[in-house]
Motif scaffolding. Sequence first.
Motif, PDB file in Angstrom:
ATOM      1  N   LEU A   7      31.581  31.386  36.672  1.00 44.01           N
ATOM      2  CA  LEU A   7      32.987  30.985  36.621  1.00 44.01           C
ATOM      3  C   LEU A   7      33.164  29.466  36.636  1.00 44.01           C
ATOM      4  O   LEU A   7      34.283  28.977  36.628  1.00 44.01           O
ATOM      5  CB  LEU A   7      33.757  31.609  37.790  1.00 44.01           C
ATOM      6  N   PHE A  18      39.832  26.290  40.804  1.00 41.32           N
ATOM      7  CA  PHE A  18      39.878  27.603  40.170  1.00 41.32           C
ATOM      8  C   PHE A  18      41.009  28.444  40.767  1.00 41.32           C
ATOM      9  O   PHE A  18      41.782  29.069  40.045  1.00 41.32           O
ATOM     10  CB  PHE A  18      38.535  28.324  40.339  1.00 41.32           C
ATOM     11  N   PHE A  22      44.320  29.810  38.928  1.00 41.04           N
ATOM     12  CA  PHE A  22      44.646  31.237  38.896  1.00 41.04           C
ATOM     13  C   PHE A  22      46.050  31.487  39.442  1.00 41.04           C
ATOM     14  O   PHE A  22      46.785  32.323  38.913  1.00 41.04           O
ATOM     15  CB  PHE A  22      43.611  32.050  39.680  1.00 41.04           C
ATOM     16  N   PRO A 126      44.179  40.363  34.925  1.00 47.04           N
ATOM     17  CA  PRO A 126      42.906  39.668  35.193  1.00 47.04           C
ATOM     18  C   PRO A 126      42.064  39.462  33.931  1.00 47.04           C
ATOM     19  O   PRO A 126      41.447  38.410  33.755  1.00 47.04           O
ATOM     20  CB  PRO A 126      42.180  40.594  36.170  1.00 47.04           C
ATOM     21  N   LEU A 130      40.792  35.640  32.444  1.00 50.82           N
ATOM     22  CA  LEU A 130      39.400  35.277  32.186  1.00 50.82           C
ATOM     23  C   LEU A 130      39.157  34.941  30.710  1.00 50.82           C
ATOM     24  O   LEU A 130      38.483  33.958  30.397  1.00 50.82           O
ATOM     25  CB  LEU A 130      38.468  36.387  32.661  1.00 50.82           C
ATOM     26  N   LYS A 133      40.953  31.560  29.969  1.00 51.22           N
ATOM     27  CA  LYS A 133      40.273  30.432  30.621  1.00 51.22           C
ATOM     28  C   LYS A 133      38.965  30.081  29.936  1.00 51.22           C
ATOM     29  O   LYS A 133      38.678  28.909  29.694  1.00 51.22           O
ATOM     30  CB  LYS A 133      40.014  30.760  32.091  1.00 51.22           C
ATOM     31  N   PHE A 134      38.169  31.087  29.627  1.00 53.13           N
ATOM     32  CA  PHE A 134      36.815  30.817  29.140  1.00 53.13           C
ATOM     33  C   PHE A 134      36.669  30.852  27.616  1.00 53.13           C
ATOM     34  O   PHE A 134      35.588  30.581  27.115  1.00 53.13           O
ATOM     35  CB  PHE A 134      35.824  31.771  29.805  1.00 53.13           C
ATOM     36  N   ARG A 138      39.335  26.892  26.198  1.00 49.52           N
ATOM     37  CA  ARG A 138      38.101  26.172  26.538  1.00 49.52           C
ATOM     38  C   ARG A 138      37.967  24.935  25.695  1.00 49.52           C
ATOM     39  O   ARG A 138      38.248  24.845  24.571  1.00 49.52           O
ATOM     40  CB  ARG A 138      36.893  27.074  26.355  1.00 49.52           C
TER      41      ARG A 138
END
Length: 138
Positions: A7, A18, A22, A126, A130, A133-134, A138
């Motif tokens: 993460l 983080f 979130f 959720p 994720l 974010k990734f 990015r």
Amino acid sequence: MKILNILGIYNKADFFNFVKQFIRFGLVGLFNTFLFLAIYYALVLLGVFYLIANIIAFVISVISAFFLSRRFVFTSAAAPIIQLIKMYVVYGATFLLSTATLFLMVEILNLSAFIAPLINLCFTVPLNFLLNKFWAFR
């Protein structure tokens, strides 16, 4: 510790950043969830077929999510159009998943068309965080 490294969390400061991110994502998501549900329920109450109402609410809420996420949650040097396209891919994938489960819950399991979207949110929120974010931001 491996999950934290995946993460991008290597120290206490990374962890708190983080968590703050979130929380901001959650607040933006909460607003967009209410927006989505308000549009969805209004359309269903007006007699629009629930799957069509789901599509319309989705399109409007993703546009809102993009602008709010870009402003308050994620920072990225990528061009906004690339981020928007990636965000639609992310939300599109989770939209297909939630639409399929919505159909399953309403048509097969006989759950209320008013309750099923709330259940969907438990796994799409959720997953969206994720993936955004990734990948998208990015």
